[in-house]
Design an enzyme around this catalytic site. Structure first.
Site, PDB file in Angstrom:
ATOM      1  CG  HIS A 136     -11.394  -1.952  -5.179  1.00 13.79           C
ATOM      2  ND1 HIS A 136     -10.174  -2.591  -5.104  1.00 13.79           N
ATOM      3  CD2 HIS A 136     -11.279  -0.842  -4.406  1.00 13.79           C
ATOM      4  CE1 HIS A 136      -9.365  -1.899  -4.319  1.00 13.79           C
ATOM      5  NE2 HIS A 136     -10.004  -0.826  -3.886  1.00 13.79           N
TER       6      HIS A 136
ATOM      7  CG  HIS B  40     -11.081   2.726  -4.063  1.00 16.37           C
ATOM      8  ND1 HIS B  40     -11.008   2.057  -2.866  1.00 16.37           N
ATOM      9  CD2 HIS B  40     -12.255   3.413  -4.043  1.00 16.37           C
ATOM     10  CE1 HIS B  40     -12.093   2.327  -2.141  1.00 16.37           C
ATOM     11  NE2 HIS B  40     -12.862   3.150  -2.835  1.00 16.37           N
TER      12      HIS B  40
ATOM     13  CG  HIS C  35      -6.738  -0.824  -6.241  1.00 15.16           C
ATOM     14  ND1 HIS C  35      -6.222  -2.019  -5.800  1.00 15.16           N
ATOM     15  CD2 HIS C  35      -6.685   0.018  -5.177  1.00 15.16           C
ATOM     16  CE1 HIS C  35      -5.892  -1.914  -4.517  1.00 15.16           C
ATOM     17  NE2 HIS C  35      -6.168  -0.689  -4.116  1.00 15.16           N
TER      18      HIS C  35
ATOM     19  CG  HIS D 112     -12.098  -1.581   0.369  1.00 12.76           C
ATOM     20  ND1 HIS D 112     -11.572  -0.710   1.295  1.00 12.76           N
ATOM     21  CD2 HIS D 112     -11.601  -1.190  -0.838  1.00 12.76           C
ATOM     22  CE1 HIS D 112     -10.790   0.171   0.675  1.00 12.76           C
ATOM     23  NE2 HIS D 112     -10.793  -0.110  -0.618  1.00 12.76           N
TER      24      HIS D 112
HETATM   25 ZN   LIG Z   1      -9.516   0.536  -2.254  1.00  8.75          ZN
END
Ligand SMILES: [Zn+2]
Length: 257
Positions: free
Chosen positions: A54, A56, A59, A113
């Site tokens: 994902h 973010h 990451h 999330h």
């Molecule tokens: Zn995250």
């Protein structure tokens, strides 16, 4: 396929997959480039793939720098993350397959999330051996990710997909949150003897600064309150037997724990 777990930032894990037969590597969710580059140098490996779960920053934060050093590396992420993952070239959906080191991985679309989150499940190499689940911030050891862009209903469906994988699946999640997760779990599932012993084991491991990732999916099914919406104990706490309601109420309690 060898798997290396690299700690990053305060509590992130980055995972490096390595194929010794041709000295190629893939990285999963590089928060930052330097620890990955150090590991690749040690292995004498060429980075060929970046798998992101994902968008973010903790990451994907290392994508750009890794691509500067390995411009040929291909970047995979969720189809719905288009425009949010630096360097992304491949847009994955539920049921897609990717491979590394000749090993196929099934892609799961697991929103909750974030609205675009995916997970990678590397199938067992031989029958009886474990599969490897890289699930980012969806399923954690003893917990699950916060609902930033998705609903309780989406997350229940997403976790339901992961829950049906084989018991011996190894769960490689993106953060070392286990101890705090299990403390919360015990507050809502206090009669669960397996949970109690997992908390003791985890407390001891963390006192020695040992990692608790990967965990086993069987252990998650038995002790993780976010996979246990059909247990009588959690249904009693949530005062409901409806899966989404149970999940949603337990998630809200965790947000305020
Ligand atoms: Zn995250």
């Amino acid at each position: 396929m060898e798997i290396y777990r690299l700690p990053a930032r305060s509590d992130n894990y980055i995972f490096v997959l390595y194929n010794p037969s041709n000295r190629t590597a893939a990285v999963i969710d590089p928060a930052d480039a330097p620890p990955v580059l150090t590991k690749l140098d040690q292995l004498g490996a060429t980075l060929v793939t970046i798998f992101n779960t994902h968008h973010h920053n903790d990451h994907v934060g290392g994508n750009r720098e890794l691509l500067e050093r390995f411009p040929e590396a291909e970047v995979y992420g969720g189809a719905e993350d288009q425009g949010r993952i630096p360097g992304q070239q491949h847009y994955l959906r539920q049921g897609d397959r990717v491979t590394f080191a000749g090993r196929p991985a099934e892609v799961f679309f697991v929103p909750g999330h974030t609205r675009a989150h995916i997970a990678y499940y590397f199938l067992p190499e031989r029958s009886g051996e474990p599969g490897e689940l890289f699930c980012g911030d969806t399923l954690f050891a003893g917990g699950c990710g916060r609902l930033f862009e998705g609903t309780a209903e989406q997350m229940t469906i997403s976790l339901g997909k992961l829950r049906q994988l084989p018991d011996n699946t190894r769960v490689w999640c993106g953060h070392e949150y286990t101890l705090n997760n299990l403390k919360f779990a015990l507050s809502v599932d206090g009669e669960n003897a397996e949970l109690r012993s997992r908390l003791d084991k985890t407390t001891a491991a963390r006192q020695q600064n040992q990692p608790t990732v990967p965990s086993l999916l069987a252990e998650e099914k038995a002790t993780n309150p976010f996979l246990r919406w059909d247990s009588a104990a959690l249904q009693a706490v949530a005062q409901s037997q409806d899966a989404v309601t149970v999940f949603g109420r337990i998630r809200s309690m965790k947000d305020n724990f």
